[in-house]
Design a protein around this motif. Structure first.
Motif, short mmCIF file in Angstrom:
data_model
loop_
_atom_site.label_atom_id
_atom_site.label_comp_id
_atom_site.label_asym_id
_atom_site.label_seq_id
_atom_site.Cartn_x
_atom_site.Cartn_y
_atom_site.Cartn_z
N LYS A 132 0.79 -1.17 0.05
CA LYS A 132 -0.10 0.06 -0.23
C LYS A 132 0.81 1.38 -0.18
N ILE A 133 1.91 1.35 0.72
CA ILE A 133 2.76 2.49 0.80
C ILE A 133 3.53 2.67 -0.50
N ARG A 166 2.04 1.55 -3.58
CA ARG A 166 1.39 2.23 -4.60
C ARG A 166 1.04 3.77 -4.23
N ASP A 167 1.03 4.27 -2.96
CA ASP A 167 0.75 5.32 -2.33
C ASP A 167 1.89 6.29 -2.85
N VAL A 168 3.00 5.81 -2.88
CA VAL A 168 4.35 6.69 -3.25
C VAL A 168 4.21 6.81 -4.87
N ASP A 197 1.45 6.82 -6.69
CA ASP A 197 0.16 7.55 -7.06
C ASP A 197 0.77 9.03 -6.84
N LEU A 198 1.51 9.24 -5.85
CA LEU A 198 2.01 10.74 -5.38
C LEU A 198 3.04 11.15 -6.48
#
Length: 79
Positions: free
Chosen positions: A6-7, A9-11, A13-14
């Motif tokens: 998840k981290i 993917r978040d990175v 996406d950012l």
């Protein structure tokens, strides 16, 4: 591992969001520069038109010089 995924993917996406934001800002900057150039061109055109109209008005206000009138015919001295 799900937390790390998840981290990650978040990175990702950012990073994508930041690239899109930068591209959007670059486009806005180009658009702004183009608008400034168009505004300056319009102002220059308006200034030229104003000067031309002013010169035309000054020319119209100045009367044209007429040639001098010839003297009136003289009457004969002796009848």
């Amino acid at each position: 591992m799900p937390l790390l995924d998840k981290i990650a993917r978040d990175v990702t996406d950012l990073q994508t969001g930041l690239r899109e934001l930068k591209a959007s800002q670059d486009q806005a900057s180009r658009d702004h520069s183009k608008a400034i150039e168009q505004l300056q061109a319009s102002q220059d055109q308006l200034a030229r038109a104003f000067r031309a109209a002013k010169n035309d008005a000054v020319g119209a206000a100045t009367p044209a010089r007429l040639p001098p009138r010839p003297p009136p015919p003289r009457s004969p001295r002796f009848p």
